[in-house]
Write a protein that holds these residues in place. Sequence first.
Motif, PDB file in Angstrom:
ATOM      1  N   VAL A   1      10.914  75.973   0.351  1.00 24.19           N
ATOM      2  CA  VAL A   1      10.494  77.439  -0.052  1.00 24.19           C
ATOM      3  C   VAL A   1      10.738  78.323  -0.844  1.00 24.19           C
ATOM      4  O   VAL A   1      10.031  79.396  -1.765  1.00 24.19           O
ATOM      5  CB  VAL A   1      11.303  78.156   1.547  1.00 24.19           C
ATOM      6  CG1 VAL A   1      10.948  79.482   1.872  1.00 24.19           C
ATOM      7  CG2 VAL A   1      10.866  77.413   3.142  1.00 24.19           C
ATOM      8  N   TYR A   2      11.886  78.302  -1.468  1.00 25.79           N
ATOM      9  CA  TYR A   2      11.799  78.507  -2.981  1.00 25.79           C
ATOM     10  C   TYR A   2      13.042  78.045  -3.670  1.00 25.79           C
ATOM     11  O   TYR A   2      14.413  76.909  -2.836  1.00 25.79           O
ATOM     12  CB  TYR A   2      12.610  80.105  -3.213  1.00 25.79           C
ATOM     13  CG  TYR A   2      14.076  80.541  -2.427  1.00 25.79           C
ATOM     14  CD1 TYR A   2      14.940  80.367  -2.747  1.00 25.79           C
ATOM     15  CD2 TYR A   2      13.378  80.493  -1.045  1.00 25.79           C
ATOM     16  CE1 TYR A   2      16.811  80.739  -1.328  1.00 25.79           C
ATOM     17  CE2 TYR A   2      15.344  80.760  -0.388  1.00 25.79           C
ATOM     18  CZ  TYR A   2      16.154  81.120  -0.759  1.00 25.79           C
ATOM     19  OH  TYR A   2      16.947  80.982   0.194  1.00 25.79           O
ATOM     20  N   TYR A   3      14.253  78.643  -4.818  1.00 24.78           N
ATOM     21  CA  TYR A   3      14.920  77.537  -5.678  1.00 24.78           C
ATOM     22  C   TYR A   3      15.237  78.676  -6.839  1.00 24.78           C
ATOM     23  O   TYR A   3      14.542  79.444  -7.501  1.00 24.78           O
ATOM     24  CB  TYR A   3      14.795  76.250  -6.837  1.00 24.78           C
ATOM     25  CG  TYR A   3      15.137  75.937  -7.700  1.00 24.78           C
ATOM     26  CD1 TYR A   3      16.779  75.679  -7.172  1.00 24.78           C
ATOM     27  CD2 TYR A   3      15.572  76.055  -8.377  1.00 24.78           C
ATOM     28  CE1 TYR A   3      17.380  75.112  -7.938  1.00 24.78           C
ATOM     29  CE2 TYR A   3      15.973  75.716  -9.957  1.00 24.78           C
ATOM     30  CZ  TYR A   3      17.721  76.115  -9.348  1.00 24.78           C
ATOM     31  OH  TYR A   3      18.414  75.444 -10.586  1.00 24.78           O
ATOM     32  N   LEU A   4      16.534  78.903  -6.756  1.00 30.02           N
ATOM     33  CA  LEU A   4      16.319  80.482  -6.686  1.00 30.02           C
ATOM     34  C   LEU A   4      18.543  79.999  -7.938  1.00 30.02           C
ATOM     35  O   LEU A   4      18.793  78.082  -7.794  1.00 30.02           O
ATOM     36  CB  LEU A   4      18.176  80.789  -5.624  1.00 30.02           C
ATOM     37  CG  LEU A   4      19.139  82.259  -6.718  1.00 30.02           C
ATOM     38  CD1 LEU A   4      17.811  83.562  -7.076  1.00 30.02           C
ATOM     39  CD2 LEU A   4      19.411  82.528  -5.427  1.00 30.02           C
ATOM     40  N   SER A   5      18.066  79.899  -9.272  1.00 30.80           N
ATOM     41  CA  SER A   5      18.689  79.425 -10.054  1.00 30.80           C
ATOM     42  C   SER A   5      20.241  80.891 -11.022  1.00 30.80           C
ATOM     43  O   SER A   5      19.217  81.942 -11.394  1.00 30.80           O
ATOM     44  CB  SER A   5      18.005  79.052 -11.658  1.00 30.80           C
ATOM     45  OG  SER A   5      19.769  78.069 -12.865  1.00 30.80           O
ATOM     46  N   GLN A   6      21.155  81.057 -11.445  1.00 32.19           N
ATOM     47  CA  GLN A   6      21.457  82.141 -11.520  1.00 32.19           C
ATOM     48  C   GLN A   6      22.909  81.654 -12.894  1.00 32.19           C
ATOM     49  O   GLN A   6      23.652  80.088 -12.476  1.00 32.19           O
ATOM     50  CB  GLN A   6      22.737  82.652 -10.998  1.00 32.19           C
ATOM     51  CG  GLN A   6      21.569  83.365  -9.552  1.00 32.19           C
ATOM     52  CD  GLN A   6      22.182  84.483  -8.465  1.00 32.19           C
ATOM     53  OE1 GLN A   6      23.612  84.574  -8.397  1.00 32.19           O
ATOM     54  NE2 GLN A   6      21.842  85.481  -7.849  1.00 32.19           N
ATOM     55  N   GLU A   7      23.287  82.850 -13.474  1.00 27.28           N
ATOM     56  CA  GLU A   7      24.536  82.043 -14.448  1.00 27.28           C
ATOM     57  C   GLU A   7      25.323  82.378 -15.140  1.00 27.28           C
ATOM     58  O   GLU A   7      24.516  83.988 -15.539  1.00 27.28           O
ATOM     59  CB  GLU A   7      23.465  80.986 -16.103  1.00 27.28           C
ATOM     60  CG  GLU A   7      22.729  79.907 -15.315  1.00 27.28           C
ATOM     61  CD  GLU A   7      22.414  79.343 -17.248  1.00 27.28           C
ATOM     62  OE1 GLU A   7      22.614  79.145 -18.139  1.00 27.28           O
ATOM     63  OE2 GLU A   7      21.572  78.633 -16.801  1.00 27.28           O
TER      64      GLU A   7
ATOM     65  N   LYS B   1      26.249  87.905 -15.382  1.00 28.12           N
ATOM     66  CA  LYS B   1      25.337  87.008 -15.432  1.00 28.12           C
ATOM     67  C   LYS B   1      24.423  87.404 -16.967  1.00 28.12           C
ATOM     68  O   LYS B   1      23.460  88.129 -17.269  1.00 28.12           O
ATOM     69  CB  LYS B   1      24.500  87.911 -14.160  1.00 28.12           C
ATOM     70  CG  LYS B   1      23.065  87.337 -13.550  1.00 28.12           C
ATOM     71  CD  LYS B   1      22.283  88.103 -12.783  1.00 28.12           C
ATOM     72  CE  LYS B   1      23.224  88.087 -11.624  1.00 28.12           C
ATOM     73  NZ  LYS B   1      22.422  87.894 -10.233  1.00 28.12           N
ATOM     74  N   VAL B   2      23.284  86.709 -17.377  1.00 24.89           N
ATOM     75  CA  VAL B   2      23.474  86.031 -18.098  1.00 24.89           C
ATOM     76  C   VAL B   2      21.383  85.439 -17.363  1.00 24.89           C
ATOM     77  O   VAL B   2      20.553  85.756 -19.264  1.00 24.89           O
ATOM     78  CB  VAL B   2      23.030  85.543 -19.497  1.00 24.89           C
ATOM     79  CG1 VAL B   2      24.979  85.841 -19.904  1.00 24.89           C
ATOM     80  CG2 VAL B   2      24.039  84.081 -18.570  1.00 24.89           C
TER      81      VAL B   2
ATOM     82  N   TYR C   1      31.881  79.789 -18.315  1.00 25.18           N
ATOM     83  CA  TYR C   1      30.570  79.480 -18.138  1.00 25.18           C
ATOM     84  C   TYR C   1      30.541  79.427 -16.060  1.00 25.18           C
ATOM     85  O   TYR C   1      30.825  78.084 -15.081  1.00 25.18           O
ATOM     86  CB  TYR C   1      29.784  78.676 -18.264  1.00 25.18           C
ATOM     87  CG  TYR C   1      29.957  78.599 -19.463  1.00 25.18           C
ATOM     88  CD1 TYR C   1      28.166  79.649 -20.555  1.00 25.18           C
ATOM     89  CD2 TYR C   1      30.296  78.104 -20.406  1.00 25.18           C
ATOM     90  CE1 TYR C   1      28.523  79.638 -21.662  1.00 25.18           C
ATOM     91  CE2 TYR C   1      30.277  78.225 -21.661  1.00 25.18           C
ATOM     92  CZ  TYR C   1      29.744  78.869 -22.938  1.00 25.18           C
ATOM     93  OH  TYR C   1      29.160  78.973 -24.131  1.00 25.18           O
ATOM     94  N   GLU C   2      29.458  80.245 -15.511  1.00 31.20           N
ATOM     95  CA  GLU C   2      29.471  80.014 -14.121  1.00 31.20           C
ATOM     96  C   GLU C   2      28.256  79.678 -13.722  1.00 31.20           C
ATOM     97  O   GLU C   2      27.331  80.281 -14.490  1.00 31.20           O
ATOM     98  CB  GLU C   2      29.955  80.978 -13.450  1.00 31.20           C
ATOM     99  CG  GLU C   2      31.107  81.440 -13.208  1.00 31.20           C
ATOM    100  CD  GLU C   2      31.764  82.349 -13.052  1.00 31.20           C
ATOM    101  OE1 GLU C   2      31.742  82.572 -11.523  1.00 31.20           O
ATOM    102  OE2 GLU C   2      32.362  83.142 -13.681  1.00 31.20           O
ATOM    103  N   TYR C   3      28.255  78.569 -12.858  1.00 29.71           N
ATOM    104  CA  TYR C   3      26.757  78.336 -12.198  1.00 29.71           C
ATOM    105  C   TYR C   3      26.270  78.124 -11.143  1.00 29.71           C
ATOM    106  O   TYR C   3      27.186  78.498 -10.125  1.00 29.71           O
ATOM    107  CB  TYR C   3      25.871  76.744 -13.050  1.00 29.71           C
ATOM    108  CG  TYR C   3      26.641  76.235 -13.996  1.00 29.71           C
ATOM    109  CD1 TYR C   3      25.843  77.328 -15.189  1.00 29.71           C
ATOM    110  CD2 TYR C   3      27.300  75.963 -14.822  1.00 29.71           C
ATOM    111  CE1 TYR C   3      25.919  77.167 -16.550  1.00 29.71           C
ATOM    112  CE2 TYR C   3      27.847  76.224 -16.200  1.00 29.71           C
ATOM    113  CZ  TYR C   3      26.855  76.383 -17.133  1.00 29.71           C
ATOM    114  OH  TYR C   3      27.038  75.668 -18.311  1.00 29.71           O
TER     115      TYR C   3
END
Length: 156
Positions: free
Chosen positions: A44-50, A56-57, A146-148
């Motif tokens: 349905v979807y893919y979410l990516s955050q860093e 938040k970058v 760094y956080e993912y």
Amino acid sequence: MKTIWKASVCIVAVLLSFSIYSCGDDDDETVGSRDLLLGTWNGVYYLSQEWEDGEKVSDSKEDFVNGTNRYSIEFKEDGTYVEKDVYNSSGSTNYYHGTWSYSGNKLTLIDTEEDNYTEVWTVTTMTENELVYELREKEKEDGTTYEYYEQHAFTR
């Protein structure tokens, strides 16, 4: 007096046994089951955050058009999986193969084509028609934290 003391000790012992029993590890709550996971799930979807040092970058979400064959993963009974990723711009299809296991709410995927690269995902939702799993990682390099965060959502 001794009778009251013995009764008090017994009551305290019983209450302590209840409190110790209720302090189990709730981090591995069971979500769904291995049998419910079997079969083909359409993305349905893919979410990516860093984040870098808490800021938040990167924040992106790729919509797979609610269950079309753009992206899918099939979990097979023999403990293997096949991911299918169709690139809309070129029309080419990539397949990824590996092994999987499921326990509690942890889905372990081992990519047997990429030197047994292993990821352990946390399943947050699993019903007959909906599957959501996520991955959180944190590392420190050269003084920067760094956080993912990644999340996949699927339907049948």
